[in-house]
Design a protein around this motif. Structure first.
Motif, PDB file in Angstrom:
ATOM      1  N   GLU A 221      -2.088 -12.395  18.686  1.00 37.33           N
ATOM      2  CA  GLU A 221      -2.125 -12.867  20.070  1.00 37.33           C
ATOM      3  C   GLU A 221      -3.464 -13.567  20.308  1.00 37.33           C
ATOM      4  OE1 GLU A 221      -0.557  -9.234  22.608  1.00 37.33           O
ATOM      5  OE2 GLU A 221      -1.519  -8.613  20.716  1.00 37.33           O
ATOM      6  N   THR A 222      -3.451 -14.613  21.104  1.00 34.96           N
ATOM      7  CA  THR A 222      -4.715 -15.286  21.411  1.00 34.96           C
ATOM      8  C   THR A 222      -5.509 -14.517  22.467  1.00 34.96           C
ATOM      9  OG1 THR A 222      -3.647 -16.715  23.047  1.00 34.96           O
ATOM     10  CG2 THR A 222      -3.802 -17.542  20.785  1.00 34.96           C
ATOM     11  N   ALA A 232      -9.340 -13.517  21.652  1.00 35.57           N
ATOM     12  CA  ALA A 232      -9.792 -13.722  20.277  1.00 35.57           C
ATOM     13  C   ALA A 232     -11.095 -14.498  20.279  1.00 35.57           C
ATOM     14  CB  ALA A 232      -8.731 -14.489  19.485  1.00 35.57           C
ATOM     15  N   LEU A 237      -8.538 -18.314  15.264  1.00 31.20           N
ATOM     16  CA  LEU A 237      -7.245 -18.906  14.906  1.00 31.20           C
ATOM     17  C   LEU A 237      -7.399 -19.957  13.814  1.00 31.20           C
ATOM     18  CD1 LEU A 237      -5.494 -17.406  16.887  1.00 31.20           C
ATOM     19  CD2 LEU A 237      -4.667 -19.606  17.747  1.00 31.20           C
ATOM     20  N   VAL A 253       2.072 -16.890  15.970  1.00 29.88           N
ATOM     21  CA  VAL A 253       1.311 -16.642  17.196  1.00 29.88           C
ATOM     22  C   VAL A 253       2.265 -16.115  18.264  1.00 29.88           C
ATOM     23  CG1 VAL A 253      -0.170 -17.621  18.977  1.00 29.88           C
ATOM     24  CG2 VAL A 253      -0.374 -18.415  16.619  1.00 29.88           C
ATOM     25  N   GLU A 255       3.008 -15.683  21.739  1.00 30.69           N
ATOM     26  CA  GLU A 255       2.612 -16.272  23.024  1.00 30.69           C
ATOM     27  C   GLU A 255       3.475 -15.742  24.161  1.00 30.69           C
ATOM     28  OE1 GLU A 255       0.285 -18.576  23.850  1.00 30.69           O
ATOM     29  OE2 GLU A 255      -0.344 -19.543  21.980  1.00 30.69           O
ATOM     30  N   THR A 258       0.729 -14.943  26.743  1.00 33.05           N
ATOM     31  CA  THR A 258      -0.255 -16.016  26.926  1.00 33.05           C
ATOM     32  C   THR A 258       0.372 -17.382  27.165  1.00 33.05           C
ATOM     33  OG1 THR A 258      -0.346 -16.250  24.521  1.00 33.05           O
ATOM     34  CG2 THR A 258      -2.015 -14.859  25.544  1.00 33.05           C
ATOM     35  N   THR A 263      -3.509 -18.985  29.861  1.00 32.12           N
ATOM     36  CA  THR A 263      -4.874 -18.994  29.320  1.00 32.12           C
ATOM     37  C   THR A 263      -5.611 -20.305  29.561  1.00 32.12           C
ATOM     38  OG1 THR A 263      -4.225 -19.796  27.134  1.00 32.12           O
ATOM     39  CG2 THR A 263      -4.134 -17.413  27.502  1.00 32.12           C
ATOM     40  N   GLY A 268      -1.614 -20.706  24.194  1.00 36.25           N
ATOM     41  CA  GLY A 268      -2.946 -20.270  23.825  1.00 36.25           C
ATOM     42  C   GLY A 268      -3.487 -20.922  22.571  1.00 36.25           C
ATOM     43  N   PHE A 269      -2.611 -21.206  21.597  1.00 37.46           N
ATOM     44  CA  PHE A 269      -3.100 -21.791  20.347  1.00 37.46           C
ATOM     45  C   PHE A 269      -3.650 -23.193  20.555  1.00 37.46           C
ATOM     46  CE2 PHE A 269       1.486 -22.811  20.361  1.00 37.46           C
ATOM     47  CZ  PHE A 269       1.478 -24.178  20.146  1.00 37.46           C
ATOM     48  N   ASN A 271      -5.780 -24.035  22.702  1.00 36.06           N
ATOM     49  CA  ASN A 271      -7.211 -23.954  23.007  1.00 36.06           C
ATOM     50  C   ASN A 271      -8.064 -24.215  21.773  1.00 36.06           C
ATOM     51  OD1 ASN A 271      -7.341 -23.218  25.880  1.00 36.06           O
ATOM     52  ND2 ASN A 271      -6.275 -21.356  25.256  1.00 36.06           N
ATOM     53  N   GLU A 272      -7.480 -24.022  20.569  1.00 35.05           N
ATOM     54  CA  GLU A 272      -8.220 -24.274  19.329  1.00 35.05           C
ATOM     55  C   GLU A 272      -7.621 -25.407  18.503  1.00 35.05           C
ATOM     56  OE1 GLU A 272      -9.594 -21.201  16.815  1.00 35.05           O
ATOM     57  OE2 GLU A 272     -10.012 -19.803  18.447  1.00 35.05           O
TER      58      GLU A 272
END
Length: 443
Positions: A221-222, A232, A237, A253, A255, A258, A263, A268-269, A271-272
């Motif tokens: 999970e993020t 995290a 990630l 992931v 989600e 999230t 988020t 959430g993924f 974000n990276e």
């Protein structure tokens, strides 16, 4: 920060609540009696009412489900229209509402040719992701992370770290297949700088005796909702993406909590800027009705033979009709970006509080935020339980989390106004002040 709160009447108590408790199932009755202590009968926007007509600001959004708030007119209209025309036919029949939702989701996903495996609950979708990972890799093991929560069905419990949930009901009685979860030191702002060298157990996994060649996937999970709103560590990630690719594992992931803007990004993924192999989605997608799914590239999803993952209520037409409205509204009103902005507002407001003998730390990301309460030298969990109860009496509903129960969780509707958000912080401040004065041994 100045504290100005209109006090609400005390919560429901006495015979009415006890009658309800007797009618409820054991697990639900336990939470009603020990933590919640009210019965809700009406809701609109970010406000809910109990059976006595008392109103509360809802900071839970139904465990993060109601991203658009309670009773959103467009969501209700879509539900009613679909319910009147075609409510249920089973997964075997084609359904325009399902196709409409799929067409909205596919452009949001990071793969060129994504496929959706429809389910009903979050746990079921996690089970589906585990099936895909094992079928695609030919391997058996899937590893989770300490603090992670992925559901309470038999397969999902295998990657859920909480030993209390698994004890006596799974073949993995301890968290032997859970990796360390590097957490951010506080609330993660948009565009946070990434780090490297996270200790997620890579040295153990790389050891020849570990048997990493039998690991099909890592699921992460993020932000860990049940784990106490721990985000995290920035860069985790990306490291997991590189590690799993190098070892032929899938990166899954989760989600469910999230996803859909909570988020500060749609997922959430993002974000990276990491592209996972599989994503598990649910909660907010149905606008209050259960619908979930596993998403991934076609070459992975089609390794699961037809009919291996179906359920009677998967992709129910009414839930899908609501889901299309949810997705359209999130995008049109830019609610993911608004979540990032309001997360900063919340963090700054909490930072401005000055409650004697109480230390507060904000954690999480966007509007998936926790406030960790430390009032030494007493029992943090007991003190925080009292604070949450006092907030309820003052007119705000918040849930607790964290391994010691010391985190008060903010997962309100993404449509919450800034004034409502600041009011919730004022209620927190008054509750903290009152409980600190009432329990001097913990302050």
């Amino acid at each position: 920060m100045a504290v100005t709160v209109e006090s609400a009447a005390p919560s429901v108590a006495g015979p009415a609540l006890e009658t309800l408790v007797r009618r409820e199932s054991p697990s639900m009755a336990h939470t009603i009696r020990t933590d919640i202590k009210i019965a809700l009968t009406r809701a609109q926007g970010c406000t809910v009412w109990d059976e006595n007509g008392r109103q509360y600001l809802d900071l839970t959004a139904g465990s993060g489900v109601l991203a658009l708030g309670h009773g959103h007119p467009a969501v209700l209209s879509a539900m009613q229209e679909q319910l009147a025309s075609f409510a249920h036919g089973g997964w075997q029949y084609g359904c325009p509402a399902r196709a409409d939702l799929a067409e909205r989701l596919v452009p949001l996903l990071p793969w060129e040719d994504p496929v959706l495996l429809w389910c009903t609950t979050g746990s079921e979708a996690v089970e589906g992701a585990l099936k895909v990972a094992r079928a695609a890799t030919g391997r058996r093991q899937v590893l989770g992370f300490l603090g992670g929560y992925h559901g309470k069905t038999a397969g999902a419990l295998g990657v859920t770290a909480n030993a209390g949930f698994r004890s006596g009901v799974t073949e993995v009685p301890v968290a032997g297949l859970s990796l360390p979860y590097p957490v951010a030191s506080g609330h993660v702002p948009p565009g946070a700088a990434t780090e490297t060298g996270h200790d997620f157990g890579q040295r153990i996994l790389d050891h020849p005796d570990f048997g990493a060649s039998d690991v099909a996937a890592l699921i992460v999970e993020t932000v860990q909702g049940a784990g106490g709103m721990q985000a995290a560590a920035p860069g985790l990630l990306s490291e997991l993406r590189e590690f799993t690719t190098r070892h032929g594992m899938l990166l899954v992931v989760d989600e469910i909590f999230t996803g859909f803007g909570r988020t500060g990004a749609m997922f959430g993924f993002q974000n990276e800027n990491v592209v996972p192999d599989l994503v598990v989605l649910g909660k907010a997608l149905g606008g209050g009705l259960p619908v979930s799914l596993v998403a991934g590239p076609r070459e992975l999803l089609e390794t699961v033979p037809p009919l291996r993952q179906t359920s009677t209520f998967s992709a129910n037409p009414v839930a899908c009709a609501a889901g299309s409205v949810v997705v359209d509204t999130l995008l049109r009103e830019q609610l993911p970006q608004r979540s990032a902005m309001l997360g900063d507002v919340l963090v700054n407001a909490v930072a401005a509080l000055d409650v004697p003998d109480v230390r507060l730390t904000t954690i999480g990301r966007g509007l998936m935020t926790g406030v960790r309460v430390a009032a030494a030298p007493g029992d943090r969990g007991a003190f925080t339980r009292s604070v949450a109860g006092r907030m309820r009496e003052l007119g705000a509903l918040a849930l607790r989390g964290g391994t010691d129960g010391s985190v008060i969780k903010w997962t309100p509707p993404l449509t919450i106004s800034e004034d409502e958000l600041l009011r919730s912080v004022s209620i927190l401040a008054e509750a903290l002040t009152a409980e600190s004065a009432a329990t001097p041994s913990t302050a």
